[in-house]
Design an enzyme around this catalytic site. Structure first.
Site, PDB file in Angstrom:
ATOM      1  N   PHE A  92       1.094  -1.398  -0.129  1.00  0.00           N
ATOM      2  CA  PHE A  92      -0.207   0.113  -0.255  1.00  0.00           C
ATOM      3  C   PHE A  92       1.094   1.186  -0.196  1.00  0.00           C
ATOM      4  CE2 PHE A  92      -2.209  -3.055   2.187  1.00  0.00           C
ATOM      5  CZ  PHE A  92      -2.785  -3.375   1.762  1.00  0.00           C
ATOM      6  N   CYS A 135      -5.599   2.743  10.461  1.00  0.00           N
ATOM      7  CA  CYS A 135      -5.514   3.713   9.903  1.00  0.00           C
ATOM      8  C   CYS A 135      -7.789   3.661  10.284  1.00  0.00           C
ATOM      9  CB  CYS A 135      -5.357   4.295   9.272  1.00  0.00           C
ATOM     10  SG  CYS A 135      -5.625   4.102   7.805  1.00  0.00           S
TER      11      CYS A 135
HETATM   12  N1  SAH Z   1       1.501   4.203   2.976  1.00  0.00           N
HETATM   13  C1  SAH Z   1       1.066   5.358   2.610  1.00  0.00           C
HETATM   14  C2  SAH Z   1       0.044   5.178   2.306  1.00  0.00           C
HETATM   15  C3  SAH Z   1      -0.980   4.261   2.044  1.00  0.00           C
HETATM   16  S1  SAH Z   1      -2.277   5.097   1.429  1.00  0.00           S
HETATM   17  C4  SAH Z   1       2.505   6.498   2.950  1.00  0.00           C
HETATM   18  O1  SAH Z   1       3.279   6.413   3.749  1.00  0.00           O
HETATM   19  O2  SAH Z   1       2.123   7.306   2.454  1.00  0.00           O
HETATM   20  C5  SAH Z   1      -3.146   3.477   0.733  1.00  0.00           C
HETATM   21  C6  SAH Z   1      -2.977   2.974  -0.710  1.00  0.00           C
HETATM   22  O3  SAH Z   1      -3.168   1.909  -0.919  1.00  0.00           O
HETATM   23  C7  SAH Z   1      -3.430   3.690  -1.767  1.00  0.00           C
HETATM   24  O4  SAH Z   1      -2.501   4.681  -3.058  1.00  0.00           O
HETATM   25  C8  SAH Z   1      -4.152   2.504  -2.537  1.00  0.00           C
HETATM   26  O5  SAH Z   1      -3.824   3.045  -4.065  1.00  0.00           O
HETATM   27  C9  SAH Z   1      -3.642   1.427  -2.057  1.00  0.00           C
HETATM   28  N2  SAH Z   1      -4.083   0.526  -2.031  1.00  0.00           N
HETATM   29  C10 SAH Z   1      -5.852   0.377  -1.905  1.00  0.00           C
HETATM   30  N3  SAH Z   1      -5.972  -1.036  -2.102  1.00  0.00           N
HETATM   31  C11 SAH Z   1      -5.194  -1.701  -2.276  1.00  0.00           C
HETATM   32  C12 SAH Z   1      -5.086  -3.168  -2.473  1.00  0.00           C
HETATM   33  N4  SAH Z   1      -5.867  -4.231  -1.985  1.00  0.00           N
HETATM   34  N5  SAH Z   1      -3.088  -3.594  -3.049  1.00  0.00           N
HETATM   35  C13 SAH Z   1      -2.706  -2.693  -3.236  1.00  0.00           C
HETATM   36  N6  SAH Z   1      -3.088  -1.163  -3.332  1.00  0.00           N
HETATM   37  C14 SAH Z   1      -4.424  -1.071  -2.266  1.00  0.00           C
END
Ligand code: SAH
Length: 395
Positions: free
Chosen positions: A230, A339
């Site tokens: 993510f 979160c």
């Molecule tokens: N860790 C990041 C924030 C995460 S935000 C930081 O430090 O800034 C959540 C992210 O998860 C988003 O970019 C979204 O595109 C991604 N996401 C959501 N569901 C997902 C999934 N099932 N597999 C992969 N990525 C996913």
């Protein structure tokens, strides 16, 4: 003035300075407030309790003040200055290594429904309530007074966070400055550089709440193979590389996010074989790729947006953590986060405990993490504590 009278015995939470009035607590209303209007709240006995923004919905009033003071332009300046003082105390306002931080964190700054993030000389305002949206020009003026010349632009990014039914017709754009229309700049966080695009990015463009936790990842990364799931902007990936990681893999389901992570890696390091960006669903990636890593970061979006879906969310978190724990190399580290406001730290710990048991590994908790000082928790509004993290040592 529009007046709301509470049912008998329902004034208790306001007495404890909790900043919300729920629709079920209301006996009657004098006047016909429009959404976003200022309303006064009284006990059934007719005693003044609070003044706040009116909105149709389960939270009917978001309290701005518990005294009968006027909400004037000076009032907004006072509140912005109070928020600024907190960031000043936390060492964020005059910091050569970090020029991005959250200035206003809703209830945590006694401004329910309002988020303001600072990216260098630009403030990004995000209204979650109609009242804050209606007040955006006063908020903008107050910011300019508090920051003076240090603030060159104020951008309103409320179109996606306002209640859909309120029909505000909000369109994102600059309230002040930004005449060139550019919505991207490079920010510095703990000496690392990142592109932030508040126009097209998620939320206000960057997840500032992980600043200190990213720094901790850096401390654990020397020589490690790292999987950052993510990954969005690649925040954790850049810190892991700064900490001397041997290899970092960033996984996100959004190709745009993966591209951004790659750009951020390039911005900080000579582009080389140490970083790989993968566009994939994290669940699929973990299932299909049995590879073990020395350090894994799980920072998923909120699986439970509210209590009703907690059951499914619990299953999701448990499955994800069990899979990750089983893919940690012996003696490796897992950084795992939630979160979701609806997931308490106790529930989160129970889920991770279950995941460890499913994976059948011995696990120690090394650190218990939360949100940083620029995301403060109003002690009368404990719901504001939303970010939970655990750092685990996996035998
Ligand atoms: N860790 C990041 C924030 C995460 S935000 C930081 O430090 O800034 C959540 C992210 O998860 C988003 O970019 C979204 O595109 C991604 N996401 C959501 N569901 C997902 C999934 N099932 N597999 C992969 N990525 C996913």
């Amino acid at each position: 003035m529009n007046r709301i009278f509470l049912k008998r015995g329902r004034e208790e939470s306001l007495g404890r300075k909790h900043p919300w009035v729920f629709s079920g607590a209301i006996a009657r209303m004098d006047g016909k407030p429009a959404e976003g209007d200022i309303v006064d709240v009284y006990s059934s006995e007719g005693e003044f309790l609070a003044r706040g923004h009116y909105q149709i919905g389960s939270i009917t009033v978001r309290v701005l003040t518990f005294s009968p003071e006027e909400i004037t332009p000076e009032w907004w300046v006072k509140r912005m200055r109070a928020a600024y003082d907190v960031r000043c105390a936390a060492g964020l306002t005059e910091n050569s290594a970090t020029d991005c931080y959250r200035l206003v964190h809703g209830e945590g700054d006694n401004l329910p429904g309002l988020v303001i993030d600072i990216y260098g000389d630009t403030a990004v305002v995000q209204a979650h309530s109609v009242g804050m949206y209606v007040s955006r020009h006063e908020i903008c003026s107050a910011l300019r007074i508090v920051y003076g010349d240090r603030l060159r632009a104020v951008y309103d990014k409320s179109s996606q966070t306002l209640p859909y039914k309120a029909e505000t017709g909000a369109v994102d754009g600059y309230l002040y400055g930004g005449s060139d229309g550019v919505t991207e700049r490079v920010v510095t966080e703990n000496g690392n550089r990142f592109y932030v695009d508040w126009g097209s990015g998620q939320k206000t463009g960057f997840f500032l709440d992980q600043r200190e936790n990213r720094e901790l990842v850096k401390r654990y990364s020397m020589g490690c193979t790292v999987l950052n799931t993510f990954s969005y902007t690649g925040g954790f990936s850049v810190y892991a590389m700064a900490g001397g990681a041997a290899e970092v893999v960033s996984v996100d389901s959004s190709a745009i996010a993966v591209k951004l992570a790659e750009r951020n890696v390039e911005l900080n390091f000579e582009f080389g074989a140490r970083h790989v960006g993968v566009t994939a669903d994290v669940f699929d990636y973990l299932k299909e790729n049995g590879r073990r890593f020395d350090l894994i970061i799980l920072d998923p979006p909120a699986f439970a947006k509210h209590h009703k879906v907690l059951g499914n969310a619990t299953k999701g978190y448990t499955r994800l953590n069990a899979r990750a724990i089983s893919q940690i190399a012996p003696g490796g580290i897992l950084f795992t986060f939630s979160c979701s406001q609806a997931v308490s730290s106790e529930l989160f710990r129970t889920m991770v405990f279950t995941a460890a048991a499913i994976a059948g590994r011995n696990v120690r908790i090394l650190h218990q993490l939360t949100q940083p000082a620029d995301h403060p928790v109003n002690i009368y509004h404990p719901e504001g504590e939303y970010l939970k993290g655990l750092v685990l040592y996996v035998e």
